[in-house]
Motif scaffolding. Structure first.
Motif, PDB file in Angstrom:
ATOM      1  N   ILE A 226     -31.689 103.616 123.834  1.00  0.00           N
ATOM      2  CA  ILE A 226     -32.697 103.619 122.433  1.00  0.00           C
ATOM      3  C   ILE A 226     -32.424 102.245 121.769  1.00  0.00           C
ATOM      4  N   ARG A 227     -31.451 101.609 122.058  1.00  0.00           N
ATOM      5  CA  ARG A 227     -31.505 100.344 121.441  1.00  0.00           C
ATOM      6  C   ARG A 227     -32.181  99.078 122.062  1.00  0.00           C
ATOM      7  N   GLN A 228     -32.219  99.417 123.325  1.00  0.00           N
ATOM      8  CA  GLN A 228     -32.968  98.560 124.264  1.00  0.00           C
ATOM      9  C   GLN A 228     -34.447  98.644 124.053  1.00  0.00           C
ATOM     10  N   LEU A 229     -34.770 100.064 124.052  1.00  0.00           N
ATOM     11  CA  LEU A 229     -36.153 100.554 123.499  1.00  0.00           C
ATOM     12  C   LEU A 229     -36.586 100.066 122.311  1.00  0.00           C
ATOM     13  N   GLN A 230     -35.750 100.000 121.430  1.00  0.00           N
ATOM     14  CA  GLN A 230     -36.079  99.741 120.056  1.00  0.00           C
ATOM     15  C   GLN A 230     -36.270  98.341 119.768  1.00  0.00           C
ATOM     16  N   ASP A 231     -35.502  97.460 120.750  1.00  0.00           N
ATOM     17  CA  ASP A 231     -35.678  96.033 120.562  1.00  0.00           C
ATOM     18  C   ASP A 231     -36.852  95.719 121.442  1.00  0.00           C
ATOM     19  N   LYS A 232     -37.345  96.367 122.146  1.00  0.00           N
ATOM     20  CA  LYS A 232     -38.734  96.077 122.645  1.00  0.00           C
ATOM     21  C   LYS A 232     -39.609  96.324 121.825  1.00  0.00           C
ATOM     22  N   LEU A 233     -39.828  97.461 121.140  1.00  0.00           N
ATOM     23  CA  LEU A 233     -40.829  97.855 120.173  1.00  0.00           C
ATOM     24  C   LEU A 233     -40.823  96.880 118.993  1.00  0.00           C
ATOM     25  N   LEU A 234     -39.602  96.684 118.241  1.00  0.00           N
ATOM     26  CA  LEU A 234     -39.741  95.476 117.039  1.00  0.00           C
ATOM     27  C   LEU A 234     -40.040  94.238 117.853  1.00  0.00           C
ATOM     28  N   THR A 235     -39.650  93.952 118.777  1.00  0.00           N
ATOM     29  CA  THR A 235     -40.327  92.314 119.205  1.00  0.00           C
ATOM     30  C   THR A 235     -41.696  92.412 119.110  1.00  0.00           C
ATOM     31  N   GLU A 236     -42.246  93.303 119.620  1.00  0.00           N
ATOM     32  CA  GLU A 236     -43.983  93.426 119.673  1.00  0.00           C
ATOM     33  C   GLU A 236     -44.291  93.604 118.234  1.00  0.00           C
ATOM     34  N   VAL A 237     -43.908  94.593 117.545  1.00  0.00           N
ATOM     35  CA  VAL A 237     -44.352  94.769 116.280  1.00  0.00           C
ATOM     36  C   VAL A 237     -44.195  93.606 115.351  1.00  0.00           C
ATOM     37  N   GLN A 238     -43.272  92.972 115.489  1.00  0.00           N
ATOM     38  CA  GLN A 238     -42.971  91.829 114.722  1.00  0.00           C
ATOM     39  C   GLN A 238     -43.610  90.587 114.969  1.00  0.00           C
ATOM     40  N   ALA A 239     -44.207  90.526 116.203  1.00  0.00           N
ATOM     41  CA  ALA A 239     -45.205  89.528 117.046  1.00  0.00           C
ATOM     42  C   ALA A 239     -46.560  89.570 116.284  1.00  0.00           C
ATOM     43  N   GLY A 240     -46.730  90.776 115.675  1.00  0.00           N
ATOM     44  CA  GLY A 240     -48.030  91.122 115.028  1.00  0.00           C
ATOM     45  C   GLY A 240     -48.889  92.051 116.121  1.00  0.00           C
ATOM     46  N   ASN A 241     -48.328  92.599 117.211  1.00  0.00           N
ATOM     47  CA  ASN A 241     -49.169  93.368 118.103  1.00  0.00           C
ATOM     48  C   ASN A 241     -49.075  94.970 117.977  1.00  0.00           C
ATOM     49  N   ARG A 242     -49.974  95.477 118.419  1.00  0.00           N
ATOM     50  CA  ARG A 242     -50.000  97.086 118.399  1.00  0.00           C
ATOM     51  C   ARG A 242     -49.191  97.593 119.633  1.00  0.00           C
ATOM     52  N   VAL A 243     -48.437  98.507 119.675  1.00  0.00           N
ATOM     53  CA  VAL A 243     -47.753  98.969 120.792  1.00  0.00           C
ATOM     54  C   VAL A 243     -48.068 100.379 121.296  1.00  0.00           C
ATOM     55  N   ARG A 244     -48.431 100.423 122.654  1.00  0.00           N
ATOM     56  CA  ARG A 244     -48.604 101.634 122.967  1.00  0.00           C
ATOM     57  C   ARG A 244     -47.476 102.021 124.159  1.00  0.00           C
ATOM     58  N   VAL A 245     -46.864 103.391 123.698  1.00  0.00           N
ATOM     59  CA  VAL A 245     -45.554 103.852 124.404  1.00  0.00           C
ATOM     60  C   VAL A 245     -45.959 104.681 125.428  1.00  0.00           C
ATOM     61  N   LYS A 246     -45.563 104.558 126.554  1.00  0.00           N
ATOM     62  CA  LYS A 246     -45.967 105.326 127.762  1.00  0.00           C
ATOM     63  C   LYS A 246     -44.702 106.053 128.301  1.00  0.00           C
TER      64      LYS A 246
END
Length: 300
Positions: free
Chosen positions: A280-300
């Motif tokens: 969960i922590r690893q997935l959260q880090d990935k998501l936050l990194t992209e969102v903080q970079a100003g990107n939209r995230v698609r989770v598959k």
């Protein structure tokens, strides 16, 4: 009398040769009976004299009596039921075969097809021919129901992907050329699903649409990245008398980044609480990194 018998036998002989011509073109019943009948009738017709013909008929009387019943079946089949047999062959070898994986899971369809196959493989199916059309209609009804269900679901899934890409193109202010390039493969996928009668093809197109959506997002992302790299236009100098404020800079469209929740392997096996927390922590880090970079995230 002999002439009348000869004329009748000649008609039988001509009919049997016609039956044999048809029987040799595919999987049709009665081939052995046709050959037997031709030999029997030819043996009688070779006697030119009336006395010899009648004498031979008396000798072959029992065989002729038995074959008369066979001839009636053959005549009815090749002159009246031949098209029904072609319909049966087409249903088993083409129409039902392509969707058999789905049909065999339905008890009613499976039993009906088994009965049709029994008729098709019989050397003397004549008494069962009346069962062919009702059985085919029964399987066709089930086939159409299954086809409609699979098609409806697939069109919903592909339609959702088309809507996603359409929204992303609008957000990126994509030119018409890019819109066509991104949407056309998905639209063709939808058209194939609408037209085909093959359930396996519908399922494969539904799966293919996943990749096509990914490809479309890649095209849109490249367009956004190219626009970001373009130098911003130099604002025109304004005079003190100009009431209009300078236009605000337009924020660039967001990139769409795909994050696979199960990783690239497509599968994650967790056995302990520590592993769950780490995942969960690893997935959260990935998501936050992209969102903080100003990107939209698609989770598959």
């Amino acid at each position: 009398m002999a002439e009348l018998i000869r004329r009748e036998l000649s008609q039988w002989h001509d009919s049997l040769k016609t039956f044999r011509s048809k029987a040799q073109t595919g999987k049709y019943p009665g081939k052995a009976d046709i050959d037997k009948g031709i030999a029997l009738v030819a043996g009688l017709l070779e006697h030119s004299g009336s006395y010899a013909l009648i004498e031979r008929m008396l000798q072959d009387g029992s065989a002729l009596e038995d074959f008369a019943e066979d001839f009636e079946d053959l005549d009815n089949f090749y002159n009246s039921q031949f098209q029904t047999w072609l319909t049966l062959a087409s249903a088993l070898n083409d129409q039902f075969k392509v969707n058999w994986q789905a049909l065999e899971k339905d008890d009613s369809a499976r039993d009906a097809v088994a009965e049709l196959e029994g008729i098709y493989s019989s050397t003397t199916p004549y008494g069962q021919l009346r069962r062919i059309n009702p059985l085919i209609e029964q399987v066709q009804t089930i086939n159409q129901q299954l086809l409609a269900e699979k098609r409806s679901h697939a069109l919903d899934r592909v339609g959702l992907r088309i809507n996603n890409i359409t929204a992303a193109l609008q957000a990126a202010d994509a030119p018409s050329e890019l819109q066509n390039l991104a949407l056309r493969p998905l639209q063709q996928c939808r058209q194939t699903i609408e037209k085909t009668h093959s359930i396996p093809l519908i399922l494969s197109q539904q799966t293919e649409a996943v990749t096509l959506e990914d490809d479309a997002y890649e095209l849109i992302n490249r367009h956004i990245e190219a626009k970001v790299k373009q130098p911003s236009p130099t604002p025109k100098p304004t005079s003190g008398n100009d009431p209009k404020p300078p236009p605000k800079p337009v924020a660039p469209a967001k990139l769409t980044i795909t994050v696979r929740a199960a990783g690239n392997s497509g599968e994650v096996v967790l056995e302990t609480e520590a592993q769950v927390e780490g995942y969960i922590r690893q997935l959260q880090d990935k998501l936050l990194t992209e969102v903080q970079a100003g990107n939209r995230v698609r989770v598959k």
